[in-house]
Design an enzyme around this catalytic site. Structure first.
Site, short mmCIF file in Angstrom:
data_model
loop_
_atom_site.label_atom_id
_atom_site.label_comp_id
_atom_site.label_asym_id
_atom_site.label_seq_id
_atom_site.Cartn_x
_atom_site.Cartn_y
_atom_site.Cartn_z
N HIS A 62 -3.24 -5.62 2.48
CA HIS A 62 -2.84 -5.88 3.86
C HIS A 62 -3.42 -7.25 4.19
CE1 HIS A 62 -1.91 -1.57 4.44
NE2 HIS A 62 -3.01 -1.33 3.75
N CYS A 89 0.79 -1.24 0.00
CA CYS A 89 0.00 0.00 0.00
C CYS A 89 0.83 1.29 0.00
CB CYS A 89 -1.00 -0.06 1.15
SG CYS A 89 -2.40 1.05 0.92
N ARG A 148 -13.38 10.82 2.07
CA ARG A 148 -14.27 9.66 2.24
C ARG A 148 -14.19 8.69 1.06
NH1 ARG A 148 -18.83 10.12 5.71
NH2 ARG A 148 -18.49 11.81 7.18
N1 GLN Z 1 -2.12 6.77 2.59
C1 GLN Z 1 -2.26 5.94 1.44
C2 GLN Z 1 -3.66 5.97 0.88
O1 GLN Z 1 -4.58 6.32 1.57
C3 GLN Z 1 -1.85 4.52 1.77
C4 GLN Z 1 -2.74 3.85 2.77
C5 GLN Z 1 -2.29 2.49 3.21
O2 GLN Z 1 -1.09 2.20 3.26
N2 GLN Z 1 -3.24 1.67 3.64
O3 GLN Z 1 -3.85 5.65 -0.28
#
Ligand code: GLN
Length: 252
Positions: free
Chosen positions: A197, A96, A131
């Site tokens: 994740h 991510c 959001r």
């Molecule tokens: N901040 C980044 C996003 O919102 C990555 C988020 C994350 O690692 N879950 O896209």
């Protein structure tokens, strides 16, 4: 037997939804086969003393926009060394926020452009409407394991990633690189960058072993075969999740 050397970058800043568990899982699956591993934590400012190419695997987890902003400059200062590690075949696993930072740039939900390492061509832009996020369980199908393998995870990202030439997988349930996308993540033979994740590797043991096999074989200079582990429980969990998510989709 070989000791696998792992570099975990920014474990105190990039660790959402159990991402650090991926590293525990690799150590566990190695230990069960009689291999040892050493994990070094990289924290802000460690760039000068870190020999990235001496590691077998470099790992970055996911993080919020705030943390990504905080560490971007430090990460950039390591660009050349990380690029040569990648080129020499060190395995790179990124989740991510870590995935986003290896591309061209990440424009976050405050419209701030965070420069990426530019290792890969993709770039990511988040909506300024905080959001608007891709949130929920996700299932993709990947060829990375040398056969079709369903990878299960959880995604929560505002960033939408574009210009991905070689995606990690095809989305079966969930969103992937952007809302309603057919593709998820980015891959090369020694790279997995993904929004999943999970922790990713706990839910997908075949993927964990594929990464370990790559790293051990590269280190030994010959093809290493890992003896199977008893993954009965993992398989049961996967069956339940796959049934629930893929059947849910059919009903829609
Ligand atoms: N901040 C980044 C996003 O919102 C990555 C988020 C994350 O690692 N879950 O896209």
């Amino acid at each position: 037997m070989e000791t696998l050397r792992i570099l975990h970058m920014y474990p105190n800043m990039l660790d959402l939804y159990g991402d650090s568990g991926n590293m525990e899982l690799l150590a566990y699956r190695l230990k069960m086969r009689g291999y040892s591993s050493v994990k070094d934590d990289y924290t802000l400012g460690d760039g000068a003393k870190t020999d990235f190419s001496s590691y077998d695997l470099i790992y970055l987890g996911g993080g919020a926009d705030f943390e990504q902003q905080l560490l971007a400059e430090d990460l950039l200062s390591c660009r050349d060394k990380i690029a040569s590690a990648h080129k020499s075949g060190v395995f790179m696993l990124m989740i991510c926020g870590g995935y986003q930072l290896m591309g061209q740039y990440y424009k976050d939900s405050n419209d701030k452009k965070i420069p990426g390492l530019g290792l890969f061509d993709y770039y990511t832009v988040a909506s300024t409407n905080k959001r608007e996020r891709c949130i929920g369980n996700i299932v993709i199908e990947t060829d990375f394991c040398g056969e079709k393998y369903k990878v299960i995870g959880f995604e929560n990202h505002g960033g939408m990633t574009d210009n991905v030439r070689t995606p990690f997988g095809r989305v079966l349930f969930g969103n992937g690189n952007k809302f309603g996308s057919e593709s998820e993540g980015y891959t090369e033979k020694n790279v997995i960058a993904t929004y999943l994740h999970g922790p990713l590797l706990a839910k997908n043991p075949k993927l964990a072993d594929k990464i370990l096999t790559y790293c051990l074989s590269r280190k030994a200079g010959r093809e290493v075969t890992l003896p199977p582990l008893d993954d009965t429980l993992e398989k049961k969990c996967r069956e339940v999740m796959l049934k629930r998510l893929l059947e849910e989709k059919k009903k829609k």
